[in-house]
Design a protein around this motif. Sequence first.
Motif, PDB file in Angstrom:
ATOM      1  N   ARG A 280       0.828  -1.214   0.000  1.00  0.00           N
ATOM      2  CA  ARG A 280       0.000   0.000   0.000  1.00  0.00           C
ATOM      3  C   ARG A 280       0.858   1.258   0.000  1.00  0.00           C
ATOM      4  N   ARG A 281       1.960   1.242   0.761  1.00  0.00           N
ATOM      5  CA  ARG A 281       2.860   2.394   0.790  1.00  0.00           C
ATOM      6  C   ARG A 281       3.441   2.656  -0.604  1.00  0.00           C
TER       7      ARG A 281
ATOM      8  N   LYS B 202       1.056   7.363 -11.379  1.00  0.00           N
ATOM      9  CA  LYS B 202      -0.169   6.682 -11.809  1.00  0.00           C
ATOM     10  C   LYS B 202      -0.365   6.702 -13.327  1.00  0.00           C
TER      11      LYS B 202
ATOM     12  N   PHE C  80       2.218   1.651  -3.501  1.00  0.00           N
ATOM     13  CA  PHE C  80       1.158   2.073  -4.415  1.00  0.00           C
ATOM     14  C   PHE C  80       0.871   3.564  -4.258  1.00  0.00           C
ATOM     15  N   ASP C  81       0.872   4.048  -3.030  1.00  0.00           N
ATOM     16  CA  ASP C  81       0.607   5.472  -2.791  1.00  0.00           C
ATOM     17  C   ASP C  81       1.667   6.362  -3.434  1.00  0.00           C
ATOM     18  N   LYS C  82       2.913   5.871  -3.510  1.00  0.00           N
ATOM     19  CA  LYS C  82       4.021   6.686  -4.011  1.00  0.00           C
ATOM     20  C   LYS C  82       4.254   6.541  -5.513  1.00  0.00           C
TER      21      LYS C  82
ATOM     22  N   TYR D  26      -3.519  -0.745  -8.679  1.00  0.00           N
ATOM     23  CA  TYR D  26      -3.215   0.136  -9.802  1.00  0.00           C
ATOM     24  C   TYR D  26      -4.269   0.021 -10.891  1.00  0.00           C
TER      25      TYR D  26
END
Length: 265
Positions: free
Chosen positions: A93-94, A101, A96-98, A120
Amino acid sequence: MRVALTHFDLTTESGDPKHMLLIARGFKKLGHEVVVYCAEFKAESCFPRLNNGLDIRVVPPRVPLASLRGSRGIAGKIFERIKRVKLYNDLVRRMFDKIDKDFDFIICENDPSYKIGFFYKKINTKTKIVWIMHNPPFFHSGKSSFVIDLLSRVAALFEKASAKYYGNAVDSILVFDERAKRLAEEVGPPVKVVNLPVDIEYFYSLPKNGISQNKTIQLLSLGALSPTRRFEDTISAAAILRHNGYDVRVLLICKDYWGDKNYRE
């Protein structure tokens, strides 16, 4: 084309990091924009000649990855595994947040980072997710202890269920032999067997001719004890040389990391 590659641990010189860095350099050489995401990175101890010049972005875990290794006893190993799964899921999750996109491809290298693709795809359905599966996470090998073997089978079933759930977002799985292909096909996405890349330019040397039959030949193989390492090829080579009159010996230096009793025997 924008390409992201993910792998948690880029701190040591081992197979997975080298494979990923070779792929990253290959895409960059072809003119694509390449970004590598990892949780831990040590430039000086993880193939400096390969990581040099790459855009490598670190997303630190809440605790060091190595802090959840080395427990002793059955209870200790169970709790260690549970904590490691929680840590990896939190890291997914960390990361993916960074991660940017707008990537066209995300290539996940042989660890739980493939789960990033699950999240994603929800925001960018056009992105292609590739999971390089050197070792299927749900592969089970026979253990010497009945209790440990039973627990290992249960863990493998859990890992398979997780792979099927998160693997729905994966567009393609890449493996390197038919054994892994048979296992990977149980996840669902299309599976393709590809050859392992070899860093030929770095390791190339002229063949050695005229080996004397009066000299002892020492063959060496080292690495984690696993069927994927093909240690039996070294033994077969020794058999061929002995059949042709050479005095040949084999030295295998292996850590029995997976406790695969059948392969060891």
